[in-house]
Design a protein around this motif. Structure first.
Motif, PDB file in Angstrom:
ATOM      1  N   THR A 267      36.977  42.168  27.238  1.00 49.29           N
ATOM      2  CA  THR A 267      38.246  42.619  26.680  1.00 49.29           C
ATOM      3  C   THR A 267      38.517  41.986  25.321  1.00 49.29           C
ATOM      4  O   THR A 267      37.873  41.021  24.914  1.00 49.29           O
ATOM      5  CB  THR A 267      39.415  42.261  27.621  1.00 49.29           C
ATOM      6  N   ALA A 268      39.520  42.525  24.648  1.00 50.18           N
ATOM      7  CA  ALA A 268      39.950  41.962  23.366  1.00 50.18           C
ATOM      8  C   ALA A 268      40.559  40.585  23.540  1.00 50.18           C
ATOM      9  O   ALA A 268      40.654  39.817  22.582  1.00 50.18           O
ATOM     10  CB  ALA A 268      40.949  42.897  22.695  1.00 50.18           C
ATOM     11  N   ALA A 269      40.962  40.241  24.781  1.00 54.84           N
ATOM     12  CA  ALA A 269      41.523  38.916  25.074  1.00 54.84           C
ATOM     13  C   ALA A 269      40.429  37.911  25.431  1.00 54.84           C
ATOM     14  O   ALA A 269      40.732  36.819  25.918  1.00 54.84           O
ATOM     15  CB  ALA A 269      42.526  39.014  26.215  1.00 54.84           C
ATOM     16  N   GLN A 270      39.163  38.286  25.191  1.00 56.96           N
ATOM     17  CA  GLN A 270      38.029  37.383  25.386  1.00 56.96           C
ATOM     18  C   GLN A 270      37.860  36.982  26.858  1.00 56.96           C
ATOM     19  O   GLN A 270      37.642  35.817  27.183  1.00 56.96           O
ATOM     20  CB  GLN A 270      38.158  36.134  24.508  1.00 56.96           C
ATOM     21  N   SER A 271      37.952  37.981  27.732  1.00 57.57           N
ATOM     22  CA  SER A 271      37.655  37.792  29.147  1.00 57.57           C
ATOM     23  C   SER A 271      36.583  38.789  29.564  1.00 57.57           C
ATOM     24  O   SER A 271      36.521  39.910  29.042  1.00 57.57           O
ATOM     25  CB  SER A 271      38.898  38.011  30.019  1.00 57.57           C
ATOM     26  N   TYR A 272      35.729  38.361  30.490  1.00 54.34           N
ATOM     27  CA  TYR A 272      34.777  39.260  31.117  1.00 54.34           C
ATOM     28  C   TYR A 272      35.436  39.859  32.354  1.00 54.34           C
ATOM     29  O   TYR A 272      36.035  39.144  33.159  1.00 54.34           O
ATOM     30  CB  TYR A 272      33.511  38.514  31.528  1.00 54.34           C
ATOM     31  N   VAL A 273      35.325  41.173  32.512  1.00 56.64           N
ATOM     32  CA  VAL A 273      35.945  41.858  33.638  1.00 56.64           C
ATOM     33  C   VAL A 273      34.899  42.725  34.324  1.00 56.64           C
ATOM     34  O   VAL A 273      34.214  43.514  33.669  1.00 56.64           O
ATOM     35  CB  VAL A 273      37.129  42.733  33.187  1.00 56.64           C
ATOM     36  N   GLU A 274      34.770  42.557  35.635  1.00 57.75           N
ATOM     37  CA  GLU A 274      33.903  43.434  36.420  1.00 57.75           C
ATOM     38  C   GLU A 274      34.760  44.532  37.030  1.00 57.75           C
ATOM     39  O   GLU A 274      35.765  44.261  37.689  1.00 57.75           O
ATOM     40  CB  GLU A 274      33.182  42.659  37.519  1.00 57.75           C
ATOM     41  N   LEU A 275      34.354  45.788  36.799  1.00 60.24           N
ATOM     42  CA  LEU A 275      35.067  46.943  37.329  1.00 60.24           C
ATOM     43  C   LEU A 275      34.288  47.557  38.484  1.00 60.24           C
ATOM     44  O   LEU A 275      33.057  47.543  38.498  1.00 60.24           O
ATOM     45  CB  LEU A 275      35.262  48.005  36.239  1.00 60.24           C
ATOM     46  N   ASP A 276      35.016  48.130  39.432  1.00 61.51           N
ATOM     47  CA  ASP A 276      34.398  48.910  40.491  1.00 61.51           C
ATOM     48  C   ASP A 276      33.951  50.243  39.891  1.00 61.51           C
ATOM     49  O   ASP A 276      34.795  51.013  39.414  1.00 61.51           O
ATOM     50  CB  ASP A 276      35.414  49.149  41.617  1.00 61.51           C
ATOM     51  N   PRO A 277      32.649  50.557  39.876  1.00 63.25           N
ATOM     52  CA  PRO A 277      32.192  51.794  39.233  1.00 63.25           C
ATOM     53  C   PRO A 277      32.648  53.059  39.942  1.00 63.25           C
ATOM     54  O   PRO A 277      32.580  54.149  39.371  1.00 63.25           O
ATOM     55  CB  PRO A 277      30.663  51.666  39.261  1.00 63.25           C
ATOM     56  N   GLU A 278      33.143  52.927  41.185  1.00 67.18           N
ATOM     57  CA  GLU A 278      33.611  54.094  41.924  1.00 67.18           C
ATOM     58  C   GLU A 278      35.083  54.394  41.682  1.00 67.18           C
ATOM     59  O   GLU A 278      35.514  55.536  41.818  1.00 67.18           O
ATOM     60  CB  GLU A 278      33.378  53.886  43.428  1.00 67.18           C
ATOM     61  N   THR A 279      35.860  53.371  41.317  1.00 65.73           N
ATOM     62  CA  THR A 279      37.313  53.559  41.211  1.00 65.73           C
ATOM     63  C   THR A 279      37.902  53.092  39.882  1.00 65.73           C
ATOM     64  O   THR A 279      39.029  53.461  39.547  1.00 65.73           O
ATOM     65  CB  THR A 279      38.031  52.802  42.336  1.00 65.73           C
ATOM     66  N   GLY A 280      37.194  52.232  39.144  1.00 65.99           N
ATOM     67  CA  GLY A 280      37.735  51.668  37.914  1.00 65.99           C
ATOM     68  C   GLY A 280      38.668  50.495  38.144  1.00 65.99           C
ATOM     69  O   GLY A 280      39.239  49.952  37.182  1.00 65.99           O
ATOM     70  N   SER A 281      38.832  50.057  39.377  1.00 65.41           N
ATOM     71  CA  SER A 281      39.694  48.910  39.655  1.00 65.41           C
ATOM     72  C   SER A 281      38.966  47.609  39.325  1.00 65.41           C
ATOM     73  O   SER A 281      37.733  47.542  39.333  1.00 65.41           O
ATOM     74  CB  SER A 281      40.132  48.917  41.116  1.00 65.41           C
ATOM     75  N   ILE A 282      39.737  46.564  39.042  1.00 63.24           N
ATOM     76  CA  ILE A 282      39.163  45.271  38.662  1.00 63.24           C
ATOM     77  C   ILE A 282      38.697  44.525  39.908  1.00 63.24           C
ATOM     78  O   ILE A 282      39.452  44.359  40.864  1.00 63.24           O
ATOM     79  CB  ILE A 282      40.198  44.434  37.892  1.00 63.24           C
ATOM     80  N   ILE A 283      37.436  44.071  39.866  1.00 63.80           N
ATOM     81  CA  ILE A 283      36.881  43.267  40.953  1.00 63.80           C
ATOM     82  C   ILE A 283      37.100  41.788  40.677  1.00 63.80           C
ATOM     83  O   ILE A 283      37.539  41.034  41.547  1.00 63.80           O
ATOM     84  CB  ILE A 283      35.384  43.569  41.144  1.00 63.80           C
ATOM     85  N   GLN A 284      36.786  41.362  39.465  1.00 68.07           N
ATOM     86  CA  GLN A 284      37.008  39.960  39.104  1.00 68.07           C
ATOM     87  C   GLN A 284      37.124  39.835  37.591  1.00 68.07           C
ATOM     88  O   GLN A 284      36.637  40.670  36.831  1.00 68.07           O
ATOM     89  CB  GLN A 284      35.873  39.061  39.607  1.00 68.07           C
ATOM     90  N   THR A 285      37.805  38.779  37.158  1.00 65.76           N
ATOM     91  CA  THR A 285      37.969  38.456  35.744  1.00 65.76           C
ATOM     92  C   THR A 285      37.520  37.024  35.527  1.00 65.76           C
ATOM     93  O   THR A 285      37.905  36.115  36.273  1.00 65.76           O
ATOM     94  CB  THR A 285      39.441  38.611  35.317  1.00 65.76           C
ATOM     95  N   THR A 286      36.686  36.810  34.492  1.00 63.30           N
ATOM     96  CA  THR A 286      36.178  35.481  34.164  1.00 63.30           C
ATOM     97  C   THR A 286      36.492  35.180  32.706  1.00 63.30           C
ATOM     98  O   THR A 286      36.058  35.930  31.830  1.00 63.30           O
ATOM     99  CB  THR A 286      34.651  35.403  34.385  1.00 63.30           C
ATOM    100  N   PRO A 287      37.240  34.140  32.402  1.00 65.30           N
ATOM    101  CA  PRO A 287      37.519  33.811  31.000  1.00 65.30           C
ATOM    102  C   PRO A 287      36.225  33.510  30.238  1.00 65.30           C
ATOM    103  O   PRO A 287      35.312  32.864  30.762  1.00 65.30           O
ATOM    104  CB  PRO A 287      38.403  32.564  31.094  1.00 65.30           C
ATOM    105  N   MET A 288      36.160  33.994  29.031  1.00 65.04           N
ATOM    106  CA  MET A 288      34.997  33.745  28.203  1.00 65.04           C
ATOM    107  C   MET A 288      34.908  32.262  27.821  1.00 65.04           C
ATOM    108  O   MET A 288      33.821  31.686  27.715  1.00 65.04           O
ATOM    109  CB  MET A 288      35.083  34.611  26.955  1.00 65.04           C
ATOM    110  N   TYR A 289      36.051  31.645  27.624  1.00 65.41           N
ATOM    111  CA  TYR A 289      36.128  30.233  27.272  1.00 65.41           C
ATOM    112  C   TYR A 289      37.046  29.521  28.263  1.00 65.41           C
ATOM    113  O   TYR A 289      38.240  29.333  27.995  1.00 65.41           O
ATOM    114  CB  TYR A 289      36.634  30.066  25.846  1.00 65.41           C
ATOM    115  N   PRO A 290      36.519  29.140  29.425  1.00 66.23           N
ATOM    116  CA  PRO A 290      37.372  28.492  30.444  1.00 66.23           C
ATOM    117  C   PRO A 290      37.976  27.200  29.900  1.00 66.23           C
ATOM    118  O   PRO A 290      37.391  26.499  29.071  1.00 66.23           O
ATOM    119  CB  PRO A 290      36.394  28.196  31.587  1.00 66.23           C
ATOM    120  N   ASP A 291      39.135  26.853  30.411  1.00 60.05           N
ATOM    121  CA  ASP A 291      39.805  25.601  30.007  1.00 60.05           C
ATOM    122  C   ASP A 291      39.001  24.388  30.488  1.00 60.05           C
ATOM    123  O   ASP A 291      38.371  24.432  31.544  1.00 60.05           O
ATOM    124  CB  ASP A 291      41.217  25.553  30.587  1.00 60.05           C
TER     125      ASP A 291
END
Length: 291
Positions: A267-291
């Motif tokens: 995303t533009a907010a610098q997060s990695y997002v895994e989407l469900d390819p069947e529904t487009g819903s978010i499975i998980q979000t991982t920050p690109m630069y974790p704290d």
């Protein structure tokens, strides 16, 4: 996806020509890939050419069975790979007895830094690799919008280039200025197309934020849901679930790739997002630069 296969699919653009006549090809997730230009599709052997890449690693085979099928828009290369963990790459060879490296791919994607997992144990020391490279003339020319000098150089390198690309594996043509067309149907978008991605019997379209698209659009899309999935009849199957930034506001999707059966985005907010390819819903979000 077979457990005996590691599979990735990604988008790439030729960055520069390096020593030995090999092109450095930055990608979304597989970066970097380096490949001798004679192994690329013949129409796309120039700097700034855009590609869709797919990489298959047979994890239990190292037979050194190599084969090359290179055409104007596509190249399918069955290569032998030698994994060098100390250099963070897999060297690629075009022949069983060849001592000349024709290119390499980075090991970084298989570390899965964008999910918190690690798949390095699946990558063998020696392996058979199939690298499919599809040249995308429409995306290439669209990226040059507003850069007249560069666009003329691209047209000189590929005199047949235009804004429309017939997408292999489908009956669909993408016009990156904001339109897709299938057999008996077409759709117009209020934004330009950033990526047009055939996946199985569907087409994913990632629309580009802050662009105008074409007149009289028939597909509504807001910036937070800028990935739209269509079936082969042109019907909308889903729009991606909005992702939120740290401040709670919705952000938009910028990149798209696939790892095995997993659909990954950034995303533009610098997060990695895994989407469900069947529904487009978010499975998980991982920050690109974790704290």
């Amino acid at each position: 996806m077979s457990t005996n296969m590691v599979y990735m699919e990604d988008f790439a653009t030729v960055g520069e020509e390096e020593a030995g006549g090999r092109f450095y090809i930055p990608t979304t997730a597989m970066s970097p890939v380096q490949m001798s230009k004679e192994f690329l599709p013949s129409r796309g052997r120039y700097i700034r050419a855009s590609y869709r890449l797919s990489l298959s690693i047979e994890t239990n085979s190292a037979n050194k069975n190599t084969e090359l099928d290179i055409g104007p828009r596509t190249a399918v290369l069955r290569l032998w790979g030698d994994t060098l963990e100390e250099y963070n790459q897999i060297d690629l060879y075009s022949g069983a007895d060849s001592e000349t490296i024709c290119g390499y791919v980075s090991l970084e994607p298989f570390m899965l830094s964008w999910t918190g997992d690690d798949d390095m144990e699946r990558v063998p020391d020696e392996c058979d690799i199939t690298l499919a490279i599809e040249y995308d003339p429409g995306k290439t020319l669209h990226r040059m919008s507003g850069h007249e000098t560069i666009r003329e150089a691209v047209k000189e390198a590929d005199p047949d280039i235009g804004y429309r690309t017939a997408l292999s594996e489908t009956e669909i043509t993408a016009d990156y200025r904001g339109q897709i067309e299938g057999e008996g149907w077409n759709h117009r978008f209020p934004m330009d197309i950033e990526y047009a991605y055939p996946i199985d019997d569907r087409l994913l379209v990632l629309l580009q934020e802050d662009t105008e698209g074409v007149s009289n659009p028939d597909i509504a899309c807001d910036s937070a849901r800028n990935i739209v999935c269509f079936d082969s009849n042109g019907d909308v199957l889903w729009r991606a679930q909005p992702s939120t930034a740290d401040d709670g506001d919705h952000t938009y999707y910028r990149y798209l790739w696939r790892y095995d059966d997993r659909l990954m985005t950034r995303t533009a907010a610098q997060s990695y997002v895994e989407l469900d390819p069947e529904t487009g819903s978010i499975i998980q979000t991982t920050p690109m630069y974790p704290d």
